[in-house]
Write a protein that holds these residues in place. Structure first.
Motif, short mmCIF file in Angstrom:
data_model
loop_
_atom_site.label_atom_id
_atom_site.label_comp_id
_atom_site.label_asym_id
_atom_site.label_seq_id
_atom_site.Cartn_x
_atom_site.Cartn_y
_atom_site.Cartn_z
N SER A 74 16.39 -15.92 27.40
CA SER A 74 17.80 -15.93 27.57
C SER A 74 18.81 -14.48 27.78
O SER A 74 19.33 -13.81 27.23
CB SER A 74 18.11 -16.00 25.67
OG SER A 74 17.35 -16.94 24.80
N LEU A 75 17.94 -14.27 29.14
CA LEU A 75 18.43 -12.70 30.02
C LEU A 75 19.75 -13.73 30.27
O LEU A 75 20.17 -12.47 31.23
CB LEU A 75 17.28 -12.56 30.01
CG LEU A 75 16.18 -11.70 29.72
CD1 LEU A 75 15.43 -11.09 30.21
CD2 LEU A 75 17.04 -10.89 28.56
N VAL A 76 19.87 -14.47 30.87
CA VAL A 76 21.01 -15.38 32.09
C VAL A 76 21.42 -16.14 31.59
O VAL A 76 21.22 -17.46 30.05
CB VAL A 76 20.42 -15.94 33.36
CG1 VAL A 76 19.59 -14.22 33.74
CG2 VAL A 76 19.31 -17.03 33.09
N THR A 77 22.57 -16.55 31.70
CA THR A 77 23.32 -17.98 31.33
C THR A 77 23.13 -18.80 32.15
O THR A 77 22.17 -19.14 33.09
CB THR A 77 24.46 -17.94 31.19
OG1 THR A 77 25.37 -17.98 32.46
CG2 THR A 77 25.30 -16.67 30.25
N ARG A 78 23.31 -20.69 31.53
CA ARG A 78 22.62 -21.68 31.93
C ARG A 78 23.31 -21.57 33.21
O ARG A 78 23.08 -22.48 34.49
CB ARG A 78 23.14 -22.76 30.92
CG ARG A 78 22.98 -24.03 31.62
CD ARG A 78 21.38 -24.24 31.59
NE ARG A 78 21.07 -25.66 31.98
CZ ARG A 78 19.48 -26.02 32.17
NH1 ARG A 78 18.84 -25.45 31.41
NH2 ARG A 78 19.34 -27.23 32.46
N GLN A 79 24.55 -21.20 33.17
CA GLN A 79 25.50 -21.56 34.34
C GLN A 79 24.87 -20.81 35.62
O GLN A 79 25.28 -21.19 37.00
CB GLN A 79 27.13 -20.51 34.51
CG GLN A 79 27.95 -21.06 35.47
CD GLN A 79 28.57 -22.28 35.23
OE1 GLN A 79 28.68 -23.53 34.83
NE2 GLN A 79 28.68 -22.49 36.68
N LYS A 80 24.60 -19.40 35.75
CA LYS A 80 23.66 -18.17 36.35
C LYS A 80 22.54 -19.48 36.93
O LYS A 80 22.08 -19.98 38.43
CB LYS A 80 23.09 -17.35 35.72
CG LYS A 80 22.63 -16.49 36.99
CD LYS A 80 23.99 -16.51 38.06
CE LYS A 80 23.50 -15.38 39.12
NZ LYS A 80 24.57 -14.97 40.02
N LEU A 81 21.95 -20.08 36.53
CA LEU A 81 20.56 -21.23 36.52
C LEU A 81 21.24 -21.99 37.35
O LEU A 81 20.16 -22.22 38.24
CB LEU A 81 20.22 -21.57 35.76
CG LEU A 81 18.69 -22.14 35.70
CD1 LEU A 81 17.27 -21.12 36.52
CD2 LEU A 81 17.91 -22.49 34.67
N ASP A 82 21.85 -23.18 36.80
CA ASP A 82 22.69 -23.89 37.64
C ASP A 82 22.91 -23.73 39.15
O ASP A 82 23.21 -24.97 40.13
CB ASP A 82 23.26 -25.02 36.73
CG ASP A 82 22.91 -25.23 35.53
OD1 ASP A 82 21.98 -25.11 35.33
OD2 ASP A 82 23.54 -25.38 34.93
N GLU A 83 23.53 -22.62 39.82
CA GLU A 83 23.81 -22.42 40.36
C GLU A 83 23.09 -21.86 41.34
O GLU A 83 23.07 -21.84 42.98
CB GLU A 83 24.83 -20.81 40.59
CG GLU A 83 26.54 -20.91 39.97
CD GLU A 83 27.10 -20.18 39.53
OE1 GLU A 83 26.50 -18.89 40.09
OE2 GLU A 83 28.08 -19.93 39.43
N VAL A 84 21.65 -21.29 41.05
CA VAL A 84 20.34 -20.91 41.70
C VAL A 84 19.45 -22.79 42.35
O VAL A 84 19.32 -21.95 43.18
CB VAL A 84 19.69 -19.60 40.80
CG1 VAL A 84 18.69 -19.54 42.10
CG2 VAL A 84 20.70 -18.76 40.75
N ASN A 85 19.78 -23.32 41.71
CA ASN A 85 19.41 -24.29 40.74
C ASN A 85 20.55 -25.52 42.21
O ASN A 85 19.69 -26.19 43.19
CB ASN A 85 18.98 -25.27 40.26
CG ASN A 85 18.78 -26.90 39.91
OD1 ASN A 85 17.67 -26.56 40.74
ND2 ASN A 85 19.38 -27.83 40.08
N MET A 86 21.64 -25.20 42.31
CA MET A 86 22.09 -26.10 43.34
C MET A 86 22.14 -25.48 44.63
O MET A 86 21.07 -26.06 45.52
CB MET A 86 23.81 -26.14 43.44
CG MET A 86 24.48 -26.74 44.36
SD MET A 86 26.51 -26.52 43.87
CE MET A 86 26.61 -24.44 44.14
N LYS A 87 21.86 -23.92 44.78
CA LYS A 87 21.26 -23.34 46.06
C LYS A 87 19.76 -24.03 46.37
O LYS A 87 19.58 -23.96 48.10
CB LYS A 87 21.41 -21.81 46.09
CG LYS A 87 23.57 -21.76 46.13
CD LYS A 87 23.22 -20.14 45.92
CE LYS A 87 23.82 -19.30 45.72
NZ LYS A 87 24.77 -17.93 45.69
N LEU A 88 18.53 -23.89 45.82
CA LEU A 88 17.94 -24.52 46.14
C LEU A 88 18.29 -26.28 46.80
O LEU A 88 17.47 -26.57 47.83
CB LEU A 88 16.65 -24.43 44.99
CG LEU A 88 15.63 -25.56 45.06
CD1 LEU A 88 14.73 -24.32 45.69
CD2 LEU A 88 14.38 -24.98 43.63
#
Length: 319
Positions: A133-147
């Motif tokens: 719970s250190l980052v938001t779901r939105q931040k994780l989705d952005e990194v996943n999209m770049k991946l």
């Protein structure tokens, strides 16, 4: 007085006799003919050089004239350039990508793999942080999209590398081959056209007229040379319908040269009806103008190698 009357009577008898003889041969008076030949060009050009003169005898294959056609040289250069370009396209399609192109693609692929590795590691770190719970779901989705974008880039470059290692598709090869064939056809067309720069005698012939002079422009289809084909002598007669039944196609006739008194045998090759307005060869036709007129063509069958004939000279048919 009696002497004068006797002289006049003798003169009258001679005149009557000559008239009777003339009447006997006049209906069958014809002309010497030769098969005519015209030499023209398919293309327009300026007459650069004439190699023959009027009245000259030429052999089949002799060069009669040379035409200057500048357009042919220009189109020949264009055809050569089109062939080189088409052959290069075909070679490139067959060979596939060059070594430099393959090296460039390999470099792009390595860079994309590095980006994919960085994106994968970043996603792993953020995923752990998201679990804590250190980052938001939105931040994780952005990194996943770049991946996912990095993975797609790597896949596209790998497919490009595989394609570059092969030759072109069959459709591309067919297209390149078609362009080369078209270029070859254009060059062949120019080679054929270049032959038209030389006017060649189509047969052994005698040049009768030359319609233009050096430096003048010759249009396509315009006869520059007119002449007579050698060994094509025949005799033309015109006969009215009341006398045409005296002749039979394939029959043998006797021809008389009125100037040399030479007799020649000939074969009647055809009988053809002439139009009502057609010319006749007899200078004093002895027939009704309402009658049909027929043309007779007679080919000599006896040896005429030692005889001399001139076109359109009068000739007689022995009855």
């Amino acid at each position: 007085m009696k002497t004068i009357k006797i002289g006049i009577s003798l003169i009258n008898l001679l005149v009557l006799a000559s008239c009777n003889n003339e009447e006997a041969i006049t209906p069958y008076r014809g002309k010497v003919k030769f098969e005519t030949i015209s030499v023209s060009s398919k293309l327009a050009g300026r007459i650069n050089k004439l190699y023959v003169a009027e009245g000259e005898d030429v052999q089949k294959g002799d060069t009669l004239a040379f035409l200057d056609i500048p357009e042919i040289n220009a189109k020949m250069i264009q055809a050569d350039g089109a062939m080189k370009a088409a052959r290069g396209q075909l070679d490139m399609a067959n060979a596939g990508a060059t070594a430099e192109q393959l090296l460039q693609i390999e470099g792009q692929l390595n860079a994309a793999k590095a980006e994919l590795q960085f994106a994968s590691e970043s996603y792993s770190r953020l995923d752990n942080m998201f679990r804590d719970s250190l980052v938001t779901r939105q931040k994780l989705d952005e990194v996943n999209m770049k991946l996912q974008m990095a993975r797609a880039q790597v896949a596209a470059l790998e497919a490009r590398r595989r394609e570059a290692g092969k030759s072109a598709r069959s459709e591309q090869l067919d297209q390149a081959q078609g362009q080369l064939d078209r270029a070859r056809g254009a060059k062949e067309e120019m080679l054929i056209a270049s032959d038209e720069m030389y006017l060649i005698a189509p047969a052994n012939m005698t040049i009768e007229t030359i319609s233009l002079r050096e430096g003048e422009l010759l249009g396509p289809g315009y006869a520059l040379f007119n002449g007579y084909k050698k060994n094509s002598l025949y005799f033309r007669f015109t006969v009215n319908e009341s006398r045409i039944y005296d002749f039979k196609q394939g029959g043998e006739l006797v021809i008389i040269n009125p100037y040399t008194k030479e007799e020649i045998t000939g074969k009647l090759t055809y009988i053809k009806q002439l139009p009502q307005y057609a010319d006749i060869t007899s200078t004093a036709p002895l027939y009704d103008l309402s009658e049909s007129v027929y043309e007779l063509k007679v080919i000599p069958t006896s040896d005429i190698s030692g005889s001399t004939f001139y076109n359109n000279a009068s000739i007689l048919l022995k009855e």
